[in-house]
Design a protein around this motif. Sequence first.
Motif, short mmCIF file in Angstrom:
data_model
loop_
_atom_site.label_atom_id
_atom_site.label_comp_id
_atom_site.label_asym_id
_atom_site.label_seq_id
_atom_site.Cartn_x
_atom_site.Cartn_y
_atom_site.Cartn_z
N ASN A 115 -3.03 2.16 -4.31
CA ASN A 115 -3.14 3.48 -3.68
C ASN A 115 -1.62 4.11 -4.24
O ASN A 115 -0.88 4.69 -3.83
CB ASN A 115 -2.96 3.72 -2.27
N CYS A 139 0.91 -1.30 0.16
CA CYS A 139 -0.17 0.19 -0.15
C CYS A 139 0.88 1.26 -0.06
O CYS A 139 1.86 1.51 1.01
CB CYS A 139 -0.76 0.05 1.35
N CYS A 155 -0.43 5.31 5.70
CA CYS A 155 0.63 4.23 5.89
C CYS A 155 1.85 4.87 5.91
O CYS A 155 2.65 4.38 6.96
CB CYS A 155 0.46 3.18 4.88
N CYS A 169 -0.52 4.33 0.10
CA CYS A 169 -1.11 5.52 0.60
C CYS A 169 -0.46 6.31 1.66
O CYS A 169 0.50 5.87 2.44
CB CYS A 169 -2.64 5.22 1.23
ZN LIG Z 1 -2.08 2.33 3.12
#
Ligand SMILES: [Zn+2]
Length: 190
Positions: free
Chosen positions: A131, A30, A35, A32
């Motif tokens: 993402n 991920c 995170c 994003c």
């Molecule tokens: Zn994330």
Amino acid sequence: MDNLALQCRCGQVSGRAIKVTPAAATRVVCYCRDCQRFANWLDAAEQTLDSWGGTDIFQLPPARLQIHQGHEHIRCLRLSEKGLYRWYAGCCKTPIGNSLKPSVPLIGLISSFVSDSQAELKTGPVCARVNLGGATAQIPSSLISAAPSRSYLLRLLGKMASWKLRGLGRPHPFFAPRGEPISPPQIIES
Ligand SMILES: [Zn+2]
Ligand SMILES: [Zn+2]
């Protein structure tokens, strides 16, 4: 079916994931910003994020994640009032994983908490990179085409439905049976 050894950096929090196979879960990276914020807030970016700001997450049902030692060191962070529950080892600030509310049968186990030398073999390759808009550098297209985010969500929702049916949402390692988090979340707003 195999167990995956889990341990924080300093060794005080440890446990295992059970019945681990590539088909038994989904492994995603991920990219994003939240995170990344979590890893940075813990000063753990180096051990957690890949070269493009991605967090490697193995998604499994709560009943298959067991903490054997160091429960008292586990801490929780939320990046907003309704954000994910982000769990980490307070002893050495190792990211452990993410979860939603206790009724959702899903935990995202972060690779920084995996100490198993055979992890790559047991969890299999990354099946999706998601993402991508939050990536901090240009991700090589070969990596993206090898792990397309298309169809990943359907696969995950299918797994979650089956985990729920099979009762694998409980016990939850981070919530007491009545649903309260084992450590009160600290909420930091941006
Ligand atoms: Zn994330
Ligand atoms: Zn520790």
